[in-house]
Design an enzyme around this catalytic site. Structure first.
Site, mmCIF file in Angstrom:
data_model
loop_
_atom_site.group_PDB
_atom_site.id
_atom_site.type_symbol
_atom_site.label_atom_id
_atom_site.label_comp_id
_atom_site.label_asym_id
_atom_site.label_seq_id
_atom_site.Cartn_x
_atom_site.Cartn_y
_atom_site.Cartn_z
ATOM 1 N N VAL A 69 0.832 -1.191 0.000
ATOM 2 C CA VAL A 69 0.000 0.000 0.000
ATOM 3 C C VAL A 69 0.872 1.249 0.000
ATOM 4 O O VAL A 69 1.829 1.341 0.758
ATOM 5 C CB VAL A 69 -0.895 0.010 1.271
ATOM 6 C CG1 VAL A 69 -1.680 1.290 1.383
ATOM 7 C CG2 VAL A 69 -1.828 -1.188 1.257
ATOM 8 N N CYS A 70 0.526 2.196 -0.867
ATOM 9 C CA CYS A 70 1.214 3.479 -0.872
ATOM 10 C C CYS A 70 0.301 4.482 -0.175
ATOM 11 O O CYS A 70 -0.691 4.923 -0.727
ATOM 12 C CB CYS A 70 1.473 3.929 -2.302
ATOM 13 S SG CYS A 70 2.392 5.462 -2.401
ATOM 14 N N LEU A 71 0.620 4.772 1.055
ATOM 15 C CA LEU A 71 -0.247 5.627 1.853
ATOM 16 C C LEU A 71 0.627 6.496 2.734
ATOM 17 O O LEU A 71 1.379 5.994 3.560
ATOM 18 C CB LEU A 71 -1.184 4.745 2.682
ATOM 19 C CG LEU A 71 -2.231 5.410 3.553
ATOM 20 C CD1 LEU A 71 -3.138 6.311 2.722
ATOM 21 C CD2 LEU A 71 -3.065 4.357 4.251
#
Length: 194
Positions: free
Chosen positions: A91-93
């Site tokens: 996840v890119c968060l």
């Protein structure tokens, strides 16, 4: 007294508390290897989003320095989203990768950060380039593909069968990286007022 304060603020005590809080909430939590550092959480797509009705198994790994270092988060069943790597589930968060704070806890991840990620994708900082460009070029087709993935991969039976099998075909170990290198510093997908 200082020993007592030190004990109360120790990362392992805090980790235990956060995991317990998550387990006592409405989330189904499945420990891995009987430990408290790795577990899977059943996550439902947020209402009013393209992902509504979808159910994902999300792998959580807590580093030794948690809560001072962010947890690693990865989707185990497939999801079509610009900021989630399709193969690894990483996840890119921003709030998980760059601006994590010990003020946040695991409930924030599942009640605020991941729902916001699914409600407000950020195609300008993609981990899934295909999803990002489709979202920008053809919104209708993008929405159709998101729903198609929900139908195919995000049903309750998808995650319950894999819960019992302990298969690693879904995700490789490097798949749940902490994502720090994958995202740029100015990712806005996860900005939230705590």
């Amino acid at each position: 007294i200082s020993l007592l304060i030190e004990k109360m603020s120790s990362p392992s005590k805090r980790r235990d508390m956060d995991v317990m809080k998550l387990m006592m909430s409405d989330y189904a939590v499945e420990p891995i290897n009987d430990g408290i550092n790795e577990f899977n959480v059943e996550f439902h797509g947020p209402k009013e989003s393209l992902y509504e009705g979808g159910v994902w198994k999300v792998r959580v790994e807590l580093p030794d320095a948690y809560p001072y270092k962010s947890p690693s988060i990865g989707f185990l069943n497939k999801i079509y989203h610009p900021n989630v790597d399709e193969l690894s589930g990483s996840v890119c968060l921003d709030v998980i990768n760059q601006s994590w704070s010990p003020m946040f806890d695991l409930l924030n991840v599942f009640e605020v950060f991941l729902p916001q990620l699914l409600l407000y994708p950020n195609p300008s900082d993609p981990l899934n380039g295909d999803a990002a460009s489709l979202m920008m070029k053809d919104r209708k087709q993008y929405e159709q593909k998101v729903k198609e993935y929900c139908e195919r991969y995000a049903k309750k039976e998808n995650i319950t069968s894999s819960l019992t099998e302990d298969s690693d075909e879904d995700v490789s170990d490097e798949g749940i990286s902490d994502g720090r290198s994958a995202c740029s510093e100015d990712d806005v997908a996860g900005h939230a007022d705590p």
